[in-house]
Structures are given as C-alpha cells and as structure tokens.
Motif scaffolding. Structure first.
Motif, PDB file in Angstrom:
ATOM      1  N   PRO A  88       0.836  -1.197   0.000  1.00 26.12           N
ATOM      2  CA  PRO A  88       0.000   0.000   0.000  1.00 26.12           C
ATOM      3  C   PRO A  88       0.876   1.255   0.000  1.00 26.12           C
ATOM      4  O   PRO A  88       1.997   1.245   0.524  1.00 26.12           O
ATOM      5  N   GLU A  89       0.348   2.326  -0.547  1.00 25.54           N
ATOM      6  CA  GLU A  89       1.126   3.557  -0.628  1.00 25.54           C
ATOM      7  C   GLU A  89       1.534   4.060   0.746  1.00 25.54           C
ATOM      8  O   GLU A  89       2.653   4.551   0.928  1.00 25.54           O
ATOM      9  N   ASP A  90       0.651   3.921   1.744  1.00 25.84           N
ATOM     10  CA  ASP A  90       0.975   4.450   3.065  1.00 25.84           C
ATOM     11  C   ASP A  90       2.009   3.614   3.813  1.00 25.84           C
ATOM     12  O   ASP A  90       2.466   3.999   4.885  1.00 25.84           O
ATOM     13  N   GLN A  91       2.403   2.464   3.235  1.00 24.78           N
ATOM     14  CA  GLN A  91       3.461   1.645   3.816  1.00 24.78           C
ATOM     15  C   GLN A  91       4.694   1.560   2.923  1.00 24.78           C
ATOM     16  O   GLN A  91       5.673   0.902   3.280  1.00 24.78           O
ATOM     17  N   ALA A  92       4.632   2.244   1.797  1.00 25.22           N
ATOM     18  CA  ALA A  92       5.677   2.065   0.789  1.00 25.22           C
ATOM     19  C   ALA A  92       7.050   2.498   1.275  1.00 25.22           C
ATOM     20  O   ALA A  92       8.055   1.807   1.040  1.00 25.22           O
ATOM     21  N   LEU A  93       7.139   3.620   1.960  1.00 19.62           N
ATOM     22  CA  LEU A  93       8.453   4.102   2.386  1.00 19.62           C
ATOM     23  C   LEU A  93       9.060   3.240   3.485  1.00 19.62           C
ATOM     24  O   LEU A  93      10.264   3.348   3.756  1.00 19.62           O
TER      25      LEU A  93
END
Length: 280
Positions: free
Chosen positions: A139-144
């Motif tokens: 997910p984008e909110d876990q990507a970093l």
C-alpha cells in the motif's frame, strides 16, 4: 548514515562517512554495500557500529557507485510536468517505467562515455530511491517502510538512441557509464521530507537544471507502491524518479554534450557529482 563504496573499479570496499566527513572502512561489518547490507538487518548491524572504531581511510580515494550489484535499475520517465512539456509530451496519467542496464552503473565522479555514433547525449539530475526490504503489492501508506535510503543519480541519456532507433527507451539509457550513482546513499532517517529536496545540474559551470522533488507528478511513496504492483522490488534495487526541466533536449536549439565538457550536479542532503565527458 551515509554509506558508500571506495577504491579502484572492480575492487571497491564498503565505507561510511563519520561525523567529520571522513571515510571509515566497513569491511569488518559488511562485505559490500548491496542488498544484504541494505536490508533491515544489515542496516541495523552497520548502525550498531561506532564509526570512530572503524579504520580511517586516508587520502581521497575514488568513489564507486554507492550501490553494488542491484538486481534492478528502474527509471521513471517524464515525472515532472514541466520537463514533459519541454520534450513536447503531455504529463503522463500513470508512471512511465523503463529499465537502465545495471552495467551502466559507475562512480559519481567517473568519466562518462559518449557512445560511438552519438550526437545527442544528454544529462538528467534525479533523486534515486534505494529499496531496503522486499516490496510486493505494498500500500502507498506503507511504501516508504520498504526504502533503505536515497542517492543522487545522473540518468545520462542518448536521445537519438532513445527515440529514433526503434523499440523501448532502454537503448538510449544503458551505455556504459550512463548511470552515475552517489557519492553515497543516505539512509532515510536523515531525509526530513523526500518530497522537498532541491536538485541542480551545471554544464561547464552554467546552470541548466534547477528543481525540487515537491514538483514530481508521482511522489516517492506512490512510485514504490505502483511499481510493486508489476514486479517485486528487492533490497538494493534503485529507482531513478525522473528529472526536472532543463535537459539539453528541451533547449532551443537542442544542445547536447561533447567530449571534454564537465557536468556537475547535486541534491540537498545527498551530495554532489562531477563527470568529464569522454569519447567511447
């Protein structure tokens, strides 16, 4: 932390910058700055070491590519709207992805070869994302969470090979030395906001590119998320995230590099590069 590789071509050793900007040898901690070293466990081993206890590297050794042997060297095309328009294209609705051969990797201050028959070799200062842990359908909110850090990249390009020789862009992106990476990889904890990094590039001392990652169409987190829908990202993989306006192709008239010219570039917090153009 600022992690780097130093030494002659093919014989680079892992290093870290201490708080005085001096290189310390990391060979007793990790054998190489590669996917294993950039994994969460590898970074934890490096972080646990006191640089003051590591051997000091004397002189000013050559720096190699900050990352060794990435499985993938991915690039994002036209990721700044003003750069897209300067090349005569509309900003993309989805990220444009292409590969750069890993054999294009070189040190940040190595000479860059102008390919034989080339007449359109161009410059592109870019933020590079370095993957630290396996990313698949993230997910984008876990990507970093899957990012080890960031590095400066010059996505050197041959525009005729890229656009007029048939097939995909990879032909114009993959010549030897077309991928200077470094001088070091900065771990993500040292970057306050990856979407607020100033970028610049000069040719023979004249400013050609000035930009900031805040104007990227697709930000770093989205790119890691997006790419992970199509392929598994692995520790050590590099993603060059696109370039701001000011490339030679966009000048009027278009202007390209010649042997003997000097390209310098930098990014806030990520260091600087310097390359002399030479004929292949």
């Amino acid at each position: 932390m600022k992690l780097l590789r130093y030494g002659p071509v093919g014989s680079e050793k892992p290093g870290i910058l201490d708080d005085q900007g001096r290189i310390r040898d990391l060979s007793t901690i990790v054998p190489e700055i590669d996917g294993a070293a950039l994994s969460p466990g590898g970074l934890a081993r490096i972080a646990a070491a006191d640089p003051a206890d590591l051997p000091l590297v004397g002189g000013t050794p050559r720096l190699g590519s900050a990352i060794a042997r990435p499985a993938k060297f991915l690039c994002v095309g036209l990721n700044y709207s003003d750069h897209a328009r300067e090349t005569g294209k509309e900003p993309p609705e989805e990220p444009i992805l292409f590969m750069k051969s890993t054999s294009a990797l070189c040190g940040p201050n190595d000479d860059v070869e102008i390919p034989r028959t080339s007449d359109r070799t161009d410059w592109e200062v870019e933020l590079g994302i370095v993957i630290g842990s396996t990313a698949k359908y993230v997910p984008e909110d876990q990507a970093l969470d899957h990012v080890a850090g960031y590095a400066l990249v010059n996505d050197v390009s041959e525009r005729r090979f890229q656009s007029e020789r048939g097939g995909q862009w990879v032909k114009g992106k993959s010549h030897d030395t077309f991928g200077p990476v470094g001088p070091w990889m900065v771990t993500k904890d040292e970057i306050a906001d990856v979407q607020d990094i100033d970028l610049w590039l000069d040719v023979d001392g004249t400013r050609r590119q000035t930009g900031n990652t805040r104007t990227m169409i697709f930000g770093a987190a989205f790119l890691v998320h997006y790419i992970s829908q199509f392929m598994t990202l692995e520790p050590g993989d590099i993603i060059a995230t696109g370039t701001p306006p000011g490339v030679g192709l966009g000048m009027k008239p278009p202007t390209f590099l010649k042997a003997g010219q000097v390209v310098t570039l930098g990014a806030a917090g990520l260091g600087e590069q310097r390359q002399v153009m030479v004929q292949a």
